[in-house]
Motif scaffolding. Structure first.
Motif, PDB file in Angstrom:
ATOM      1  N   MET A 122       0.845  -1.239  -0.037  1.00 31.29           N
ATOM      2  CA  MET A 122       0.114   0.137   0.036  1.00 31.29           C
ATOM      3  C   MET A 122       0.925   1.205   0.006  1.00 31.29           C
ATOM      4  N   SER A 123       2.143   1.404  -0.456  1.00 27.25           N
ATOM      5  CA  SER A 123       2.991   2.398  -0.390  1.00 27.25           C
ATOM      6  C   SER A 123       2.390   3.407  -1.355  1.00 27.25           C
ATOM      7  N   GLU A 124       1.674   3.222  -2.545  1.00 23.45           N
ATOM      8  CA  GLU A 124       1.106   4.019  -3.279  1.00 23.45           C
ATOM      9  C   GLU A 124       0.035   4.814  -2.634  1.00 23.45           C
ATOM     10  N   MET A 125      -0.773   4.293  -1.649  1.00 26.57           N
ATOM     11  CA  MET A 125      -1.914   4.792  -0.865  1.00 26.57           C
ATOM     12  C   MET A 125      -1.265   5.549  -0.048  1.00 26.57           C
ATOM     13  N   ASN A 126      -0.264   5.216   0.803  1.00 27.84           N
ATOM     14  CA  ASN A 126       0.678   5.985   1.776  1.00 27.84           C
ATOM     15  C   ASN A 126       1.096   7.408   1.047  1.00 27.84           C
ATOM     16  N   ASP A 127       1.642   7.306   0.025  1.00 27.06           N
ATOM     17  CA  ASP A 127       2.370   8.172  -0.856  1.00 27.06           C
ATOM     18  C   ASP A 127       1.218   9.215  -1.411  1.00 27.06           C
ATOM     19  N   LEU A 128      -0.020   8.906  -1.708  1.00 30.36           N
ATOM     20  CA  LEU A 128      -1.073   9.463  -1.823  1.00 30.36           C
ATOM     21  C   LEU A 128      -1.567  10.486  -0.860  1.00 30.36           C
ATOM     22  N   LYS A 129      -1.746   9.772   0.301  1.00 30.23           N
ATOM     23  CA  LYS A 129      -2.084  10.497   1.500  1.00 30.23           C
ATOM     24  C   LYS A 129      -1.229  11.407   1.879  1.00 30.23           C
ATOM     25  N   ASP A 130       0.061  11.198   1.748  1.00 19.38           N
ATOM     26  CA  ASP A 130       1.025  12.365   2.284  1.00 19.38           C
ATOM     27  C   ASP A 130       0.995  13.551   1.114  1.00 19.38           C
ATOM     28  N   TYR A 131       0.591  13.048  -0.116  1.00 13.66           N
ATOM     29  CA  TYR A 131       0.659  13.954  -1.020  1.00 13.66           C
ATOM     30  C   TYR A 131      -0.323  15.067  -0.734  1.00 13.66           C
ATOM     31  N   LEU A 132      -1.338  14.562  -0.429  1.00 16.08           N
ATOM     32  CA  LEU A 132      -2.778  15.289  -0.268  1.00 16.08           C
ATOM     33  C   LEU A 132      -2.653  16.189   1.050  1.00 16.08           C
ATOM     34  N   ILE A 133      -2.051  15.653   2.012  1.00 22.84           N
ATOM     35  CA  ILE A 133      -1.964  16.447   3.242  1.00 22.84           C
ATOM     36  C   ILE A 133      -0.721  17.443   2.988  1.00 22.84           C
ATOM     37  N   SER A 134       0.165  17.232   2.145  1.00 15.67           N
ATOM     38  CA  SER A 134       1.143  18.100   1.618  1.00 15.67           C
ATOM     39  C   SER A 134       0.484  19.330   0.947  1.00 15.67           C
ATOM     40  N   LEU A 135      -0.613  18.985   0.201  1.00 14.94           N
ATOM     41  CA  LEU A 135      -1.186  20.170  -0.488  1.00 14.94           C
ATOM     42  C   LEU A 135      -2.198  21.018   0.392  1.00 14.94           C
ATOM     43  N   GLY A 136      -2.365  20.641   1.803  1.00 17.25           N
ATOM     44  CA  GLY A 136      -3.140  21.479   2.691  1.00 17.25           C
ATOM     45  C   GLY A 136      -4.094  20.702   3.396  1.00 17.25           C
ATOM     46  N   ALA A 137      -4.408  19.396   2.957  1.00 18.30           N
ATOM     47  CA  ALA A 137      -5.626  18.672   3.784  1.00 18.30           C
ATOM     48  C   ALA A 137      -5.017  18.601   5.154  1.00 18.30           C
ATOM     49  N   SER A 138      -6.324  18.520   6.209  1.00 21.51           N
ATOM     50  CA  SER A 138      -6.066  18.269   7.542  1.00 21.51           C
ATOM     51  C   SER A 138      -6.134  16.962   7.787  1.00 21.51           C
ATOM     52  N   LYS A 139      -7.013  16.145   7.167  1.00 16.88           N
ATOM     53  CA  LYS A 139      -7.258  14.694   7.407  1.00 16.88           C
ATOM     54  C   LYS A 139      -7.601  14.329   5.894  1.00 16.88           C
ATOM     55  N   VAL A 140      -7.146  12.748   5.943  1.00 20.10           N
ATOM     56  CA  VAL A 140      -7.477  12.086   4.588  1.00 20.10           C
ATOM     57  C   VAL A 140      -8.049  10.812   5.087  1.00 20.10           C
ATOM     58  N   GLY A 141      -9.144  10.214   4.549  1.00 18.33           N
ATOM     59  CA  GLY A 141      -9.489   9.166   4.824  1.00 18.33           C
ATOM     60  C   GLY A 141      -9.989   8.337   3.494  1.00 18.33           C
ATOM     61  N   PHE A 142     -10.210   6.846   3.703  1.00 18.50           N
ATOM     62  CA  PHE A 142     -10.649   6.101   2.681  1.00 18.50           C
ATOM     63  C   PHE A 142     -11.605   5.447   2.722  1.00 18.50           C
ATOM     64  N   ALA A 143     -12.606   5.158   1.798  1.00 18.63           N
ATOM     65  CA  ALA A 143     -13.937   4.594   2.027  1.00 18.63           C
ATOM     66  C   ALA A 143     -14.482   3.825   0.888  1.00 18.63           C
ATOM     67  N   ASP A 144     -15.236   2.832   1.146  1.00 16.35           N
ATOM     68  CA  ASP A 144     -15.836   2.061   0.016  1.00 16.35           C
ATOM     69  C   ASP A 144     -17.425   2.580  -0.186  1.00 16.35           C
ATOM     70  N   VAL A 145     -17.134   3.316  -1.402  1.00  9.24           N
ATOM     71  CA  VAL A 145     -18.594   4.039  -1.845  1.00  9.24           C
ATOM     72  C   VAL A 145     -19.086   3.342  -3.108  1.00  9.24           C
ATOM     73  N   ASN A 146     -18.714   2.038  -3.233  1.00  7.72           N
ATOM     74  CA  ASN A 146     -19.247   1.503  -4.465  1.00  7.72           C
ATOM     75  C   ASN A 146     -20.891   1.730  -4.399  1.00  7.72           C
ATOM     76  N   GLY A 147     -21.183   2.250  -5.735  1.00  5.12           N
ATOM     77  CA  GLY A 147     -22.716   2.166  -6.232  1.00  5.12           C
ATOM     78  C   GLY A 147     -23.300   3.770  -5.879  1.00  5.12           C
ATOM     79  N   LEU A 148     -22.520   4.377  -5.038  1.00  4.92           N
ATOM     80  CA  LEU A 148     -23.326   5.552  -4.319  1.00  4.92           C
ATOM     81  C   LEU A 148     -22.897   6.751  -5.227  1.00  4.92           C
ATOM     82  N   ALA A 149     -22.175   6.729  -6.265  1.00  3.19           N
ATOM     83  CA  ALA A 149     -21.766   7.802  -7.244  1.00  3.19           C
ATOM     84  C   ALA A 149     -22.028   7.395  -8.569  1.00  3.19           C
TER      85      ALA A 149
END
Length: 225
Positions: A1-28
């Motif tokens: 999951m290094s890609e995921m951790n790198d993504l989270k770090d990137y989003l926080i580096s852009l200014g996000a205070s918190k980042v989370g991941f969820a299953d939203v299959n079918g909701l969008a």
């Protein structure tokens, strides 16, 4: 999951205070068929809350929309980042995730992604409450098919018996029932009364943020700031 951790770090580096991941299959499916959601939480600065306490709504809305602009930038840069990894992605901006002002509801509510990813719970006010910032937040999101390790969904309110937001509501729109994910929104709030009042306030260049300001956890966050 290094890609995921790198993504989270990137989003926080852009200014996000918190980042989370969820299953939203079918909701969008209404606008894009992507199964995974990324919740973006951006805390509101102390300055914004001071404007509210002073009832300087013009300054508050300018400050708030700066945060929305920041979330838009984070969402779109996150979308681009994910696509460069070889996956599909769709940043949920205010324009793309259009909000029905009468229903006060987006196509895919950001709060849904946030609770499913474990970022917070729904307060009596129907606002998202985070343990770190209370309701003094702005929310954004990204949809993707990138493999993600989902957070643990929050399914019940973590508010105690505090009724600050309920007591502060100027139109008594907040019901005594605390939220859980088995309830509908109308079980916890009279959205017609709330929406009608909010729209009138917006037209007058004002706003109604009493439930956010009076939230006990919001107050604790502001004291720390």
């Amino acid at each position: 999951m290094s890609e995921m951790n790198d993504l989270k770090d990137y989003l926080i580096s852009l200014g996000a205070s918190k980042v989370g991941f969820a299953d939203v299959n079918g909701l969008a499916n209404e606008f894009v068929d992507l199964p995974n959601g990324i919740s973006l939480v951006l805390k509101l600065p102390l300055e914004a809350m001071e404007f509210l306490n002073e009832e300087d709504y013009e300054s508050y809305w300018k400050c708030f929309h700066k945060q929305i602009d920041k979330l838009t930038e984070i969402s779109l840069k996150g979308e681009e980042y994910i696509k460069k990894l070889g996956y599909d992605a769709f940043g949920l901006t205010m324009t793309r995730n259009e909000c029905d002002m009468e229903k006060l509801l987006s196509i895919l509510p950001y709060k849904t992604i946030a609770t499913k990813s474990g970022m917070g719970w729904i307060g009596r006010s129907a606002l998202l409450v985070t343990p770190e910032y209370g309701s003094a937040i702005a929310l954004g999101g990204i949809l993707t098919d990138m493999p993600l390790e989902f957070g643990t969904p929050i399914t019940d309110s973590e508010c105690d018996e505090c009724t600050n937001c309920q007591d502060a509501c100027p139109v008594n729109a907040i019901n005594p029932q605390k939220w859980n994910d088995r309830l509908t929104r109308k079980d916890i709030i009279d959205i017609e009364a709330c929406g009608e009042y909010i729209i009138e306030q917006y037209k007058a260049g004002l706003g109604c943020t009493k439930c956010m300001v009076e939230c006990k956890i919001t107050k604790e966050y502001l004291k720390k700031e």
